[in-house]
Write an enzyme that holds these catalytic residues in place. Structure first.
Site, PDB file in Angstrom:
ATOM      1  N   ASP A  20       5.933  97.883  65.158  1.00 56.47           N
ATOM      2  CA  ASP A  20       5.234  97.964  65.817  1.00 56.47           C
ATOM      3  C   ASP A  20       5.237  96.867  67.032  1.00 56.47           C
ATOM      4  O   ASP A  20       4.789  95.556  66.858  1.00 56.47           O
ATOM      5  CB  ASP A  20       4.092  98.006  65.704  1.00 56.47           C
ATOM      6  CG  ASP A  20       3.804  99.088  64.160  1.00 56.47           C
ATOM      7  OD1 ASP A  20       4.577  99.674  63.534  1.00 56.47           O
ATOM      8  OD2 ASP A  20       2.908  99.053  64.020  1.00 56.47           O
ATOM      9  N   GLU A  75      -2.594 106.071  62.926  1.00 57.56           N
ATOM     10  CA  GLU A  75      -2.076 104.602  62.952  1.00 57.56           C
ATOM     11  C   GLU A  75      -2.099 104.234  64.118  1.00 57.56           C
ATOM     12  O   GLU A  75      -1.712 105.319  65.049  1.00 57.56           O
ATOM     13  CB  GLU A  75      -1.082 104.414  62.351  1.00 57.56           C
ATOM     14  CG  GLU A  75      -0.597 104.224  60.918  1.00 57.56           C
ATOM     15  CD  GLU A  75       0.888 103.786  59.816  1.00 57.56           C
ATOM     16  OE1 GLU A  75       0.149 102.825  58.940  1.00 57.56           O
ATOM     17  OE2 GLU A  75       2.028 103.963  60.681  1.00 57.56           O
TER      18      GLU A  75
HETATM   19  C1  FRU Z   1       2.608 101.245  61.905  1.00 61.14           C
HETATM   20  C2  FRU Z   1       2.118  99.855  60.529  1.00 61.14           C
HETATM   21  C3  FRU Z   1       0.708 100.147  60.862  1.00 61.14           C
HETATM   22  C4  FRU Z   1       0.368  98.453  60.364  1.00 61.14           C
HETATM   23  C5  FRU Z   1       1.589  98.170  60.830  1.00 61.14           C
HETATM   24  C6  FRU Z   1       2.590  97.352  59.478  1.00 61.14           C
HETATM   25  O1  FRU Z   1       4.018 101.257  61.654  1.00 61.14           O
HETATM   26  O2  FRU Z   1       2.016 100.932  59.103  1.00 61.14           O
HETATM   27  O3  FRU Z   1      -0.813 100.799  61.001  1.00 61.14           O
HETATM   28  O4  FRU Z   1      -0.364  97.704  61.107  1.00 61.14           O
HETATM   29  O5  FRU Z   1       2.923  99.078  60.295  1.00 61.14           O
HETATM   30  O6  FRU Z   1       3.924  96.676  59.713  1.00 61.14           O
END
Ligand code: FRU
Length: 492
Positions: free
Chosen positions: A37, A217
């Site tokens: 992300d 998310e």
């Molecule tokens: C989304 C996610 C978020 C988390 C991160 C962990 O892709 O699952 O919710 O903070 O990636 O790397």
């Protein structure tokens, strides 16, 4: 104070050498190893910073760090040393996604999710802060700053993450974060604070109610052209309407927001990107007022599928300018990309037949716009990209059906992942406009000036430079193509 774990990551970065041509020319990739992300996409002292979920030591997901880059124009990025490592008791299982903001005293605050083991089977998640100067950050001694004590009843402490912070005109800081309840599945909580450090729960903005996927998310919440946008990345969706495919999706919930009553009323849900690789987008407001979004150009479902020996994994999309038109989200590549264009190659009124190639229309680092005018009898139009050595990625438009299909089955990855997506597109006044951005390892398509976007990662060998057109029935087309030029690469 730089911890041993952060120093180790920075040393590792300093000893990693990946040549510019092994990477995309202008899409962000990790300094080393793995990236997911976008985090902390925000202005800071006249530049724009971007952090990312990061594991430098291999091309697979593992204990999350924060990588760091910055830019002045969203196209050319400067690498900075890793910003966060999982080095405290409250984040030793990972510094998960979050955001950043410039404080009134000129320092930069990072708000991120600290993941800590609660038992051998389970980790708890809470929101933590670190403050710094744009390169080095100190985690606050009072972390976590938004803990489980702040959660309303019914919310799980195991799924509570991805805070996105902003400041209201009256100085109040607000943040949205993703939460999970048995009853509603994914939900977005709003918190507020006078100083970005002391937080209280304000309200629940919206929830899936088990209808739009599981955990939501990476929320973001911002006004756009007279509406309010709640952007989320729902897990575990069922296919449901245009652009929504099974699994993880990224969507906007468009609606209105009443800050007096703290109520968000959702009016519609729309997929953001109809392609194969798009997740966890985040936005910022640029100094000229533009709302700019960047996403992870990858799908979790295919994140284990990578070519052997590849030196990095994970790319960001091109930053995109957002707007609302006729109640729909539009997105266009940031206009700064045009500053990198070489001379134009233009072909007008080309009649497309069984197989049409055109002089100088080829390449893998290009910005190309096609204007298509189908005749009455046009059954389909197909475009071949990154073609050569038996590889090709295709776009197939069926004007009568109003459908576009992207197919990267033969794009060079010997893995059985999702390779095809179909989504609705409509000609307008008899024309369909396709803008294609290719950057060595990806394709981003923008239909009708941003009405739809579709992104796909391509691992096709760079020797496959071909572009070709094909149609059944009458099809006339204009082509305008620019090579994109990056002087740093010429020097290497
Ligand atoms: C989304 C996610 C978020 C988390 C991160 C962990 O892709 O699952 O919710 O903070 O990636 O790397």
């Amino acid at each position: 104070m730089i911890s041993d774990r952060l120093q180790k990551a920075r040393d590792y970065e300093a000893n990693t050498h990946i040549s510019l041509r092994e990477r995309p020319a202008f899409h962000i990739t990790p300094t080393a190893g793995w990236m997911n992300d976008p985090n902390g996409f925000s202005p800071y002292h006249g530049e724009y910073h971007l952090f990312y979920q990061y594991y430098p030591y291999s091309t697979s997901w593992n204990d999350m760090h924060w990588g760091h880059v910055k830019t002045q124009d969203f196209i050319t990025w400067q690498r900075l040393p890793a910003a966060l490592a999982p080095d405290t008791d409250y984040d030793q299982a990972g510094c998960f996604s979050g955001s950043a903001i410039q404080l009134l005293d000129g320092r930069q605050l990072l708000l991120y999710t600290g993941v800590a083991p609660a038992s051998p089977q389970q980790n708890v998640q809470a929101q933590c802060a670190a403050i710094g100067n744009g390169v080095d950050y100190e985690k606050l001694s009072g972390n976590p700053v938004i803990s489980h004590d702040h959660l309303p009843q019914g919310c799980s402490k195991y799924d509570f993450r991805d805070p996105k912070i902003w400041q209201e005109p009256d100085g109040t800081y607000r943040a949205v974060a993703a939460a999970f309840t048995q009853q509603d599945s994914g939900a977005v909580l709003l918190f507020q604070s006078p100083d970005a450090i002391h937080w209280e729960y304000a309200c629940t903005l919206d929830a899936s109610h088990n209808e739009a996927g599981g955990m939501w998310e990476c929320p973001d919440f911002f006004p756009l052209d007279g509406k309010q946008v709640l952007m989320v990345s729902p897990m575990d969706m069922y296919p449901d309407g245009p652009g929504i495919h099974p699994g993880n999706n990224a969507v906007v919930l468009l609606g209105s927001w009443n800050p007096e009553t703290m109520e968000f009323s959702r009016e519609s849900l729309q997929a953001i990107d109809c392609g194969l690789d798009f997740y966890a987008p985040q936005t910022l407001q640029a100094s000229d007022g533009r709302r700019i979004m960047i996403g992870w150009m990858q799908s979790w479902q295919s994140a284990d599928a990578k070519p052997q020996g590849f030196p990095w994994f994970g790319q960001m999309t091109l930053p995109r300018e957002l707007s609302l038109r006729q109640g729909r989200l539009f997105q266009c590549p940031v206009r700064e990309l045009e500053n990198y264009r070489g001379p134009a190659v233009v072909h007008k009124n080309v009649s497309v037949t069984v197989s049409t190639a055109l002089p100088e229309i080829q390449g893998r680092v290009i910005d190309m716009t096609l204007t298509l005018r189908p005749g009455q009898d046009c059954r389909w139009f197909r475009l071949y990209l990154a073609e050569g050595d038996g590889f090709a990625t295709t776009l197939l438009w069926r004007p009568e059906e109003g459908s576009m299909e992207i197919d990267r089955t033969a794009s060079g990855l010997p893995r059985d992942i999702a390779n095809i997506r179909r989504f609705p597109v409509q000609a307008q006044d008899g024309l369909l406009k396709l803008r294609l951005i290719l950057d060595r390892f990806s394709l981003e398509l923008f239909v009708n000036d941003g009405q739809q976007a579709a992104s796909a990662v391509l691992y096709t060998p760079q020797s496959a430079q071909g572009i070709r057109f094909e149609a059944r029935g009458e099809m006339t087309m204009d082509v305008e193509k620019y090579g994109l030029i990056f002087p740093e690469e010429e020097k290497e």
